[in-house]
Design an enzyme around this catalytic site. Structure first.
Site, mmCIF file in Angstrom:
data_model
loop_
_atom_site.group_PDB
_atom_site.id
_atom_site.type_symbol
_atom_site.label_atom_id
_atom_site.label_comp_id
_atom_site.label_asym_id
_atom_site.label_seq_id
_atom_site.Cartn_x
_atom_site.Cartn_y
_atom_site.Cartn_z
ATOM 1 N N GLY A 14 0.814 -1.207 0.000
ATOM 2 C CA GLY A 14 0.000 0.000 0.000
ATOM 3 C C GLY A 14 0.845 1.252 0.000
ATOM 4 N N GLY B 50 0.971 5.437 1.372
ATOM 5 C CA GLY B 50 0.444 6.424 2.303
ATOM 6 C C GLY B 50 1.045 7.783 2.042
ATOM 7 N N GLY C 147 4.947 7.393 2.785
ATOM 8 C CA GLY C 147 5.768 6.312 2.301
ATOM 9 C C GLY C 147 4.986 5.195 1.640
ATOM 10 C CE LYS D 71 5.031 4.972 7.139
ATOM 11 N NZ LYS D 71 4.296 5.497 8.312
ATOM 12 C CG ASP E 72 -3.830 9.617 10.370
ATOM 13 O OD1 ASP E 72 -5.000 10.000 10.144
ATOM 14 O OD2 ASP E 72 -3.045 9.284 9.475
#
Length: 836
Positions: free
Chosen positions: A520, A522, A525, A542, A648
């Site tokens: 994925g 973000g 990163g 990450k 978050d």
């Protein structure tokens, strides 16, 4: 040849057609193998003298040929647990000698238009003794002709079908019945009064259906009855005292009939035959527990949870000498735990949660021989935790949360390795094992005069410690002149536990950061799967975005946050990398444990797939995940040495492990407060800019307010509403003054089920009225909590500790009911009625 019996021989394959040519066969039994194929259409012509046909427990398919009705000598037809389908031949009544018809666990059909004719024809089988129709696709209304079956019928089993309508009023005609099972069906109406004519009945199972009305007093006529199971229905009114006439009753289960009310008849407690269990839980029963409970000297398990019972536990309960499980959860019992209770030496499970008990937890609990679970939460117990509980080596679960206990939590004996220990909600407890995160206990001053030699020793020790402190202070000052604090924070992750890893190891482990390994993207990163050299487990890497101007700050913040925190519900960091890539550019990455079930977002909003059982979450799974998230946030807000604000919280930052347990991750914009003060409007050392994601960010952040625990709670509230409505706060439906908070608030309580995520119902199967009510209550509670957490004004939101406790209570209450009676707080389920 007259007998062909190859049952239980681990045979595979299809039967040779030639076997059906032995026209003289009387017994043809190939049951309990792994055979497949179908029954020949002309079997009635080929085996005209057959008396017993056994094909059960195989993999046969196809329909039941009508020619089978021509075998007039047939006594037993056993087709149990195959895959036969279609309709039964309507001419089975020709089998005048038939005694046993076993059709259970197939796919045979019937409905209001077709398929039930065979029941009418079976009335001609005057010697029929057993009729097993369970676990098929029989639907529509149960035909009234079933009451015309032979009075020789001993066993009638219809459970796990789609049979509707009501039980025929004349069911009492079947006077030979010893077993009657009409369970796990949508059947409705009342229990007929004529059922009292079945005086030979030994087992009666009418559970998990929509039967309503009063329990007929005529049940007291069933003098041979051993098992009465009628839980999870819509029965109402008082329990008839006539049940006290069932002198051979071993099991009585009337639980989960929400409208059953009144007091528990004393006559029931005078049945010494009750030995396996008595379950009257989750009804609306009231009044005290009668003193006659002591007459149940042979009872193993007593469950009265979820009622309105009150008063004290009578001392006579000590006469229940073989009692293993006592469950009184969620009533209004009061007083202290009677010492007489501890005389029941074999007690394994004691559940007193959510009552009004008070006083000390008695030391005498330590005299119980082999307790496995003690659940005393949500009462008014005071005093200290008895040290003698350390000696209960068999104890695996202890819940004493939310009382008024004080003093030191024991940390020896069973307290060192207990599977589940809950002590939260007791403000004055201290000490215990580190996992409890309790404050240390203060050392009491000794008022006695110290010996002179001890005073001298302490003075000398103090002088030495002072000298060492000065030396240490000078060393620290020297060190501070070298690397900056920022570099220290940046490198703090690379300690002895987390050795740095070189860039090339990550390059190899991610197949050159290939798209195939991409998990994925973000804001800061990209995340890849990675298998390091000499490692078998999959990890997640990450890699921070070099084109994002704030990536370095994000890396630093996440390193510092992950250095400080350790909790089972937080993503675990493995190592880090701060290096240069093959192009000579700065490279920074963090390596985490891999979460095989991805993010919560992917389960709430599956992409390009039809919702199925395999890509959506059940209500129980959502509740477990919500509890995990709450536990993580409570830890960050209340138990870290320096309080951490996540900033978050959203579904894409909640990751799911193999067992679907949740981990909170992505601390790239988190903030660490300078000190862990009391809950409220704590502020951080830096608070510029809006912190969080659109739809989840607290309103006050947009007005320049500092980050705070209520800001996280707002995000958490929106997250809860999204989890249980299936609606994202950023979807197009929400505009102008309508947001997810107001959408949910306006719908409650009347439209709770309407706004709930429809994919929840994929997991719930058939629902009777009671189940729907309990699900609605659960959803209403959790949505109200979400609304409470996401209020506009920060001071109006639920504190972290209160929100976490409420979420636990909601989850536990649901599992006690909808966990299919697995048992309170993970305790063993009460023994169920075993069906064929």
């Amino acid at each position: 040849m007259r007998y062909f019996n190859l049952a239980e021989n681990n045979l595979h394959g299809m039967l040779p057609p030639s076997l059906y040519n032995w026209s003289s066969l009387a017994v043809f039994d190939v049951g309990s193998n792994m055979l497949y194929g179908s029954i020949p259409d002309d079997i009635g012509c080929k085996l005209p003298k057959l008396e017993r046909l056994g094909l059960g427990f195989n993999h046969f398919t196809g329909t039941i040929p009508s020619s089978i009705s021509n075998i007039s000598s047939l006594i037993s037809l056993d087709l149990t647990q195959n895959k036969f389908s279609g309709y039964m031949p309507p001419t089975l009544g020709r089998l005048a000698a038939l005694q046993y018809l076993e059709l259970g666990n197939n796919e045979i059909e019937a409905n209001d238009n077709k398929g039930w004719e065979f029941i009418t024809s079976l009335a001609n089988c005057s010697q029929l003794q057993q009729l097993a129709l369970y676990k098929n696709s029989f639907g529509g209304q149960l035909p009234g002709s079933i009451v015309n079956l032979s009075t020789t019928l001993q066993r009638l089993n219809l459970h796990d079908n789609r049979v509707s309508g009501s039980i025929p009023a004349d069911i009492g005609n079947l006077v030979g019945l010893e077993l009657l099972v009409i369970a796990n069906t949508p059947i409705s109406g009342v229990i007929p009064e004529s059922i009292g004519k079945l005086v030979k009945l030994i087992e009666l199972a009418l559970h998990n259906n929509s039967l309503s009305g009063l329990i007929p007093s005529s049940l007291g006529n069933l003098s041979q009855l051993s098992i009465l199971s009628a839980y999870q229905g819509n029965l109402e009114g008082p329990i008839p005292a006539s049940l006290g006439d069932l002198k051979k009753l071993v099991v009585l289960d009337l639980s989960m009939n929400y409208r059953l009310n009144g007091s528990i008849p004393r006559e029931i407690f005078k049945l010494p035959s009750l030995s396996r269990y008595l379950d009257l839980s989750y009804n609306s029963l009231s009044g005290p527990l009668p003193n006659e409970v002591g007459s149940l000297s042979n009872l193993n398990r007593l469950a009265l949870s979820g009622n309105r019972l009150s008063g004290k536990i009578p001392d006579s309960i000590q006469n229940c000498v073989v009692l293993e499980s006592l469950r009184l959860y969620n009533n209004s019992f009061e007083g202290s735990i009677p010492r007489s209770l501890t005389n029941i030496k074999g007690l394994r499970i004691l559940v007193l949660t959510m009552n009004k008990f008070s006083g000390n937890i008695p030391e005498a609990l330590g005299s119980i021989r082999n307790p496995e679970g003690l659940y005393l939460a949500h009462n008014n117990f005071s005093g200290s935790i008895p040290l003698v509980l350390q000696n209960l080596t068999s104890l695996s679960e202890l819940d004493i949360s939310f009382n008024n206990l004080q003093g030191e939590v024991p940390n020896e004996g069973v307290f060192r390795n207990i599977t589940y220990l809950a002590v939260n909600g007791n403000a004055n407890l201290c000490g215990g094992t580190p996992q409890l995160h309790l404050p240390p206990c203060s050392i009491r001053k000794n008022k006695k005069k110290m010996p002179k030699s001890l005073v001298i020793s302490l003075v000398i020790a103090g002088a030495i410690l002072f000298s060492l402190s000065v030396i240490l202070l000078v060393w620290i000052l020297c060190k501070k002149l070298k690397p900056s604090q920022k570099i220290l924070a940046q490198n703090s992750i690379a300690d002895d536990h987390y050795k740095r890893i070189p860039y090339h190891a990550l390059l190899r482990g991610t197949n050159n950061f290939s798209e195939a390994n991409l998990l994925g993207r973000g804001s800061y990163g990209v995340v890849y799967t990675c298998i390091l050299d000499n490692e078998e487990r999959t990890l997640a890497v990450k890699v921070f975005n070099l084109n994002q101007s704030r990536y370095s700050k994000s890396f630093q913040v996440e390193c510092e946050a992950m250095r400080r925190i350790r909790h089972r519900c937080l993503i675990k960091i493995i190592t880090s990398c701060s290096s240069v890539n093959h192009q000579g550019q700065d490279f920074k990455a963090l390596v985490f444990e891999f979460m095989p079930n991805g993010s919560l977002d992917g389960w709430l909003h599956p992409k390009s797939q039809e919702p199925t059982l395999n890509n959506t979450l059940s209500l129980a799974q959502r509740l477990d995940i919500a509890v995990d998230i709450m536990d993580a946030v409570e830890y960050l807000h209340n138990y870290c040495q320096s309080l951490v604000i996540h900033c978050d919280l959203k579904p894409s930052n909640i990751l799911l492990d193999e067992d679907m347990s949740a981990r909170v991750g992505d601390f790239g914009i988190s903030r660490i407060l300078q000190e862990n003060t009391s809950e409220g409007m704590q502020t951080s050392y830096s608070s510029t800019g809006i912190r969080g994601s659109i739809g989840y960010v607290a309103p006050e952040y947009g007005e320049g307010s500092a980050v705070s625990t209520p800001g996280d709670i707002y995000s958490l509230g929106i997250l809860l509403l999204e989890m249980f409505t299936g609606r994202s706060p950023t979807e197009g439906t929400f505009r102008d003054s309508l947001d997810l908070h107001k959408f949910a608030e306006d719908a409650l309580p009347d439209r709770t089920l309407e706004i709930a995520d429809p994919t929840i119902w994929l997991h719930n199967g058939q629902q009777d009225n009671t189940t729907s009510i309990r699900i609605q209550e659960c959803l209403l509670s959790v949505l109200r909590l979400g609304i409470s957490c996401s209020k506009t004004r920060a001071q109006d939101r639920a504190p972290t500790r209160d929100a976490a406790a409420e979420m636990h209570a909601i989850r536990d209450a649901y599992l006690l009911f909808a966990g299919k009676r697995i048992g309170e707080h993970g305790g063993p389920r009460l023994e169920t009625f075993e069906l064929e």
